[in-house]
Design an enzyme around this catalytic site. Structure first.
Site, PDB file in Angstrom:
ATOM      1  N   THR A  67       7.525  -0.778   5.183  1.00  0.00           N
ATOM      2  CA  THR A  67       6.666  -1.067   3.987  1.00  0.00           C
ATOM      3  C   THR A  67       5.106  -1.327   4.815  1.00  0.00           C
ATOM      4  O   THR A  67       5.318  -2.284   5.747  1.00  0.00           O
ATOM      5  CB  THR A  67       7.084  -2.185   3.087  1.00  0.00           C
ATOM      6  OG1 THR A  67       8.229  -1.738   2.664  1.00  0.00           O
ATOM      7  CG2 THR A  67       6.031  -2.140   1.932  1.00  0.00           C
ATOM      8  N   VAL A  68       4.128  -1.009   3.980  1.00  0.00           N
ATOM      9  CA  VAL A  68       2.711  -1.304   4.602  1.00  0.00           C
ATOM     10  C   VAL A  68       1.947  -2.106   3.489  1.00  0.00           C
ATOM     11  O   VAL A  68       2.238  -1.850   2.359  1.00  0.00           O
ATOM     12  CB  VAL A  68       2.125   0.141   4.870  1.00  0.00           C
ATOM     13  CG1 VAL A  68       0.647  -0.306   5.316  1.00  0.00           C
ATOM     14  CG2 VAL A  68       2.899   0.763   5.753  1.00  0.00           C
ATOM     15  N   LYS A 116       2.169  -2.717   8.732  1.00  0.00           N
ATOM     16  CA  LYS A 116       3.449  -2.103   8.664  1.00  0.00           C
ATOM     17  C   LYS A 116       4.580  -2.991   9.161  1.00  0.00           C
ATOM     18  O   LYS A 116       4.782  -3.443  10.270  1.00  0.00           O
ATOM     19  CB  LYS A 116       3.309  -0.679   9.476  1.00  0.00           C
ATOM     20  CG  LYS A 116       4.606   0.226   9.423  1.00  0.00           C
ATOM     21  CD  LYS A 116       4.599   1.155  10.054  1.00  0.00           C
ATOM     22  CE  LYS A 116       5.931   2.090  10.073  1.00  0.00           C
ATOM     23  NZ  LYS A 116       6.101   3.110  11.133  1.00  0.00           N
ATOM     24  N   LEU A 143       0.737  -1.481   0.058  1.00  0.00           N
ATOM     25  CA  LEU A 143      -0.081   0.092  -0.055  1.00  0.00           C
ATOM     26  C   LEU A 143       0.863   1.306  -0.027  1.00  0.00           C
ATOM     27  O   LEU A 143       0.334   2.211  -0.291  1.00  0.00           O
ATOM     28  CB  LEU A 143      -0.965   0.090   1.263  1.00  0.00           C
ATOM     29  CG  LEU A 143      -1.830  -1.082   1.212  1.00  0.00           C
ATOM     30  CD1 LEU A 143      -2.648  -1.144   2.687  1.00  0.00           C
ATOM     31  CD2 LEU A 143      -3.128  -0.796   0.328  1.00  0.00           C
ATOM     32  N   GLY A 144       2.136   1.175   0.323  1.00  0.00           N
ATOM     33  CA  GLY A 144       2.979   2.220   0.637  1.00  0.00           C
ATOM     34  C   GLY A 144       4.279   1.987   1.178  1.00  0.00           C
ATOM     35  O   GLY A 144       4.278   1.006   1.840  1.00  0.00           O
ATOM     36  N   ARG A 145       5.196   2.981   1.038  1.00  0.00           N
ATOM     37  CA  ARG A 145       6.545   2.886   1.519  1.00  0.00           C
ATOM     38  C   ARG A 145       6.899   3.935   2.512  1.00  0.00           C
ATOM     39  O   ARG A 145       6.484   4.956   2.062  1.00  0.00           O
ATOM     40  CB  ARG A 145       7.350   2.392   0.663  1.00  0.00           C
ATOM     41  CG  ARG A 145       7.344   1.399  -0.362  1.00  0.00           C
ATOM     42  CD  ARG A 145       8.409   1.228  -1.339  1.00  0.00           C
ATOM     43  NE  ARG A 145       7.884   0.234  -2.352  1.00  0.00           N
ATOM     44  CZ  ARG A 145       8.267  -1.195  -2.331  1.00  0.00           C
ATOM     45  NH1 ARG A 145       8.917  -1.332  -1.054  1.00  0.00           N
ATOM     46  NH2 ARG A 145       7.998  -1.781  -3.252  1.00  0.00           N
ATOM     47  N   GLY A 146       7.404   3.639   3.549  1.00  0.00           N
ATOM     48  CA  GLY A 146       7.948   4.747   4.451  1.00  0.00           C
ATOM     49  C   GLY A 146       9.471   4.565   4.843  1.00  0.00           C
ATOM     50  O   GLY A 146      10.438   3.651   4.606  1.00  0.00           O
ATOM     51  N   ASP A 177       4.327  16.196  12.807  1.00  0.00           N
ATOM     52  CA  ASP A 177       4.421  15.938  11.269  1.00  0.00           C
ATOM     53  C   ASP A 177       2.982  15.912  10.803  1.00  0.00           C
ATOM     54  O   ASP A 177       2.662  15.132  10.050  1.00  0.00           O
ATOM     55  CB  ASP A 177       5.143  14.497  10.849  1.00  0.00           C
ATOM     56  CG  ASP A 177       5.503  14.321   9.564  1.00  0.00           C
ATOM     57  OD1 ASP A 177       5.397  15.503   8.943  1.00  0.00           O
ATOM     58  OD2 ASP A 177       5.708  13.464   9.055  1.00  0.00           O
TER      59      ASP A 177
END
Length: 943
Positions: free
Chosen positions: A598-599, A613, A591-594, A714
């Site tokens: 990764t999620v 996550k 779904l996404g990376r941070g 944030d």
């Protein structure tokens, strides 16, 4: 004998055997039913003359002539019940209520098919000790209004694992409310009514997390805190009238279905929390005859309110009228002492200089606070520093603990501070030479801390009274955890062994209330039973604590374990379960990376979606592990409708995973900046305003309403998640740092996203709550303009939104203002007027100097005044009283009284995903964190 004759003989013998079996079965119930008939004095309108009991009036049998139902209600029957009723082994319903039957209730143990037992309003004299034994199918029991000899609720109630409704009001029950009413023993219990008995003691903490919807405990000797109510998120009606409960009303924001709240005639203190006032579901509230403090709450017009003037300790009798600032300050001081009753009794009215115990004034200014020998516990509130004329503070000879707040050194007129004979610790702050500081009798003064497990029973000094308190009990727990954790760390080896033992025990222990998964050794565990959109998390079978759970932490490294331990009520999930639900962390599920991982999207076997996550060993340094543990610690303390809820987590070797709820509507960023690409409709102004208010309320909780102050650092649209109802929730607490007690700033490395960073934070790294105010101001600007905080597609002098916004505002050009508004917003006069107010607010939030920015409470007040509040328009057809709560209150009460047969108040008869941001790696975020969550369970909301 021929084969044909032999066959005929066998057939005849079989028929005779079946007939004999049938007769024996019928005869068994027939004998018992005849005993029942003989024991009762039946009235003429009850026909039990037929030789076959299955043909008696109000009696039903099954196909085998076994009695299944006996329903003799309101017949004026006298007599007693026979001792052999338990032989009716197929009995499903036994209803004999509203008669004159006397004597003891016979032993009914072993009636495993019995579902309903209704004997209320008779003359029964005693209850068998094993009443519930073997009643595994029992769903409803009503014994109210019987003159029983005093009795204690037996432990055998735990055997009635299907119990849903238990009404035992006016039944002569004594003792304490047992712990086994929790969700582990009685997972289906929804109605618990024990009013007008002799119960004493405190509410069991096992109530937390239960499915109880109706809780009636009126007219007893119950005492202590009612803080557990804040975690009973399924509650629809609660009535605790006429007890001795004390302390504050907890945060009730998680009780989204609550309609009736009655705590009349107790000893409750503290400020009525805004979370109660703002509950949209609320229809009836009764707070009379307590010692509640602060302003008189102003409920909505649709709420029937019973708050008799002068029957509490409110500062004024005018609902919604603010208190004198001196009163607000002293109420905050009382909060740190746990809102003691002795202060609430005296501290009434809006002038603390008139007959307030321990308060001395000069010229309207408070000069002396003398609380010597008042048996106070808790801590010293930093709010005392707001009383700038103080000359003497005497807190000697109490049971106070904690540190002496540094803020007291700012009192320029202070001459004496006496804290002798308490339990303070730490190095005292440095006062001026003119101040006499008396600290003798504090054994731990000058040391790091006392050799105790608790710091203070009262609320933490960093919290404020305006938003309500969660009560002394919650603060005590929080304090306990701080002391326990280091101890746990010191004996980690032993705990590993204990953890392994717990895992093995959990695998062997059976949980009849759980539903076994057909595919694996899993169970379905309801996360928030009171929510309309129930989230169910699939985990391994385990022995989970209800509500409070264990606050200690241990971990077994065994790869075979499906679940390790329960920490603060959260689920520790095996890596194998998470691999299964994410298709082994496949690329298709990303779904996404941070910056820290990764999620992945996960789907349980029942179709429930979650977000996982994952931080693998390649990205988890020592620093990353610290971030991870910090994130868990913070998330487990967050309980608010507009903040993320952590469902569970996993620690397995180098694996670090967090599990969040899936948010189907994704991020605010998607709806604001990418709605065209994703085929969405642009947000109208009403929706944008509601989202802004949701975010402000969530961050307000972080800043001032939690037990300690938190700073997000944030805030940005990709960290604001939307549910199916488009209500917003603030996510991404991986960057949050716990602010020091009593302070609202910390110095740390810069972490945030450029464009949203406050200037003082970006330059010096010093962070206060005002940096979040700045970030929210930028978000307000984005909501108004539809532009990003940093937009490289704009001309060079307009790339930075805040700079461009200030320039437009300074021009005072009406056309420039209207041209700056997002063209996708439909404008009318009301909308323009609303945007003008938010425009002005955004400018103040982004002021260059921190002190020029408002606090979050002010922002909430401004935004809430612009938002149309939801009002109930329909009556719930399933209302337990069958009452239309939209009627005028007198009519409601009249109908309620008629139903209950009482003369007083009612009694009790009868996004894309969580935890992910953009799929693109975001280098401007240091680091990127999850950005999606759903409604939180058992919130601790102040708004």
């Amino acid at each position: 004998m021929s084969n044909s004759h032999l066959g005929t003989l066998c057939f005849i013998i079989s028929l005779l055997g079946l007939a004999n079996f049938s007769l024996s079965q019928t005869g068994l119930d027939d004998s018992t039913m005849q005993s029942l008939k003989s024991s009762l004095n039946l009235t003429s309108d009850v026909d039990w003359s037929n030789p076959n009991p299955c043909k008696w009036q109000s009696v039903q049998c099954d196909g085998s002539n076994r009695v299944t139902k006996i329903q003799l209600k309101q017949k004026g029957i006298r007599g007693t019940l026979p001792t052999n009723l338990q032989s009716l082994s197929e009995l499903v319903i036994l209803e004999l209520f509203l008669n004159r039957i006397s004597g003891p209730i016979p032993d009914l143990s072993g009636l495993s098919r019995l579902q309903t037992l209704n004997l209320h309003d008779n003359l029964f004299t005693s209850v068998p000790k094993n009443l519930f034994s073997g009643m595994s199918s029992l769903q409803e029991m009503y014994l109210e209004n019987n003159p029983f000899d005093p009795w204690v609720i037996p432990d055998t109630v735990k055997e009635a694992t299907s119990l849903q409704n238990l009404t035992l009001s006016n039944c002569s029950i004594i003792g304490k409310i047992p712990d086994f009413f929790g969700s582990q023993s009685l997972p289906s219990l929804t109605n618990l009514k024990l009013s007008q008995n002799g119960l004493e003691g405190e509410l069991p903490m096992s109530f937390a997390g239960t499915s109880i919807q109706s809780l009636f405990l009126n007219g007893q000797k119950l005492n202590g805190s009612i803080s557990v109510l804040g975690n009973m998120t399924s509650l629809v009606e609660v009535s605790l009238q006429g007890n001795q409960f004390s302390g504050p009303i907890p945060d009730l924001s998680g009780l989204v279905s609550l309609r009736v709240f009655n705590v009349r005639e107790n000893q409750l203190t503290g400020v009525v929390p805004q979370s109660l006032v703002s509950l949209s579901s609320l229809t009836t509230v009764n707070l009379t005859n307590n010692y509640l403090q602060g302003p008189t709450p102003l409920f909505g017009k649709s709420v029937g309110v019973d708050i008799v003037n002068n029957m509490n300790s409110f500062c004024t009798n005018v609902a919604g009228e603010a208190c004198d600032p001196r009163v607000d300050t002293l109420v905050s001081v009382a909060e740190s002492f746990g809102y003691p009753v002795k202060l609430a009794e005296s501290w009434k009215g809006n002038n603390p200089c008139v007959n307030w115990v321990g308060i001395t004034c000069s010229g309207g200014n408070i000069t002396v606070v003398n609380m010597r020998k008042q048996d106070l516990s808790g801590t010293i509130s930093p709010s005392l520093a707001k009383l700038t004329s103080l000359e003497t503070i005497n807190l000697a000879d109490n049971k106070l603990s904690g540190h002496i707040p540094d803020e007291l050194t700012t009192l320029s007129k202070l001459r004496l501070l006496d804290v002798s004979n308490n339990d303070f610790y730490g190095i005292p702050p440095k006062f001026r030479d003119t101040v006499t500081l008396v600290t003798e009798g504090n054994a731990n003064m000058g040391k790091n801390g006392p050799n105790k497990t608790s710091d203070a029973p009262g609320a933490s000094p960093g919290s404020k009274p305006s938003g309500g308190s969660d009560g002394s009990e919650t603060s005590k727990k929080s304090s306990n955890v701080k002391i326990i954790v280091p101890v746990v760390g010191g004996v980690v080896g032993a705990l590993c062994l204990v953890g392994l033992g717990v895992c093995l025990y959990a695998k062997k222990r059976k949980r009849p209330a759980r539903v076994q998964s057909p595919s694996s050794n899993m169970v379905i565990h309801p996360h928030h039973s009171g929510d309309n959109d129930d989230i169910k998390l699939t985990v391994a079978a385990s022995s989970l604590n209800s509500g409070g759970g264990s606050d200690s932490y241990s971990h077994s490294g065994s790869a075979a374990s499906d679940i390790h331990v329960v920490e603060a009520g959260n689920l520790v999930i095996s890596i194998q379960v998470l691999r299964n639900v994410t298709n082994n962390f496949s690329e298709e599920n990303i779904l996404g990376r941070g910056g820290f991982g990764t999620v992945y999207k996960g789907e349980l076997h029942d179709g429930t979606k979650i977000a996982v996550k994952r931080m693998e060993s390649s990205v988890v340094s020592d620093k990353g592990l610290t971030e991870f543990k910090s994130e868990i610690t913070v998330l487990t303390k967050m309980r608010h409708r507009h903040l993320v809820a952590l469902l569970g987590y996993c620690l397995d070797g180098n694996e670090r995973l967090l599990v969040y709820e899936y948010m189907p509507q994704g991020t605010l960023s998607q709806h604001l900046f990418h709605w065209k690409e994703e085929g969405r409709k642009p947000l109208d102004w009403t929706r944008r305003l509601a989202i802004a208010l949701d975010v402000a309320r969530g961050v307000e909780y972080l800043h001032t309403l939690a037990h300690q102050s938190f700073i997000h650092r944030d805030l940005k649209p990709s960290n604001i998640l939307l549910g199916d109802d488009m209500r917003a929730k603030v996510s991404d607490f991986g960057l949050v740092r716990l602010a020091p007690d009593g302070k609202y700033s910390i110095e740390t490395r810069v972490a945030g996203t450029f464009g949203y960073l406050a200037p003082e934070y970006a330059v010096t790294g010093r962070v206060t709550t005002k940096v979040d105010i700045f970030s929210l101001g930028v978000i307000l600007m984005e909501l108004i303009t539809g532009r990003k905080a940093l937009d490289e597609t704009q001309p060079e002098d307009s790339v930075h939104l805040v700079t461009w916004f200030r320039r437009v505002a300074a021009s005072k050009d009406e056309n420039a203002f209207k041209n700056a508004i997002d063209p996708n917003i439909s404008l009318d006069d009301d909308t323009v007027a609303s945007i003008e107010k938010v425009w002005e607010l955004a400018g103040h939030c982004c002021a260059r100097e921190p002190y020029q920015r408002p606090d979050m409470a002010h922002i909430v007040n401004v935004l809430s005044s612009l938002t149309v509040q939801w009002k109930p328009t329909e009556t719930d057809p399933d209302d337990v009283y069958g009452i239309d709560y939209d009627m005028p209150l007198p009519q409601v009460l009249k109908k309620w009284q008629a139903f209950e047969g009482l003369s007083q108040t009612a009694d009790d008869s009868g996004s894309s995903s969580s935890a992910y941001g953009s799929k693109d790696n975001t280098q401007t975020s240091i680091p990127t964190r999850p950005s999606g969550f759903a409604d939180s369970f058992t919130s601790v909301d102040g708004r």
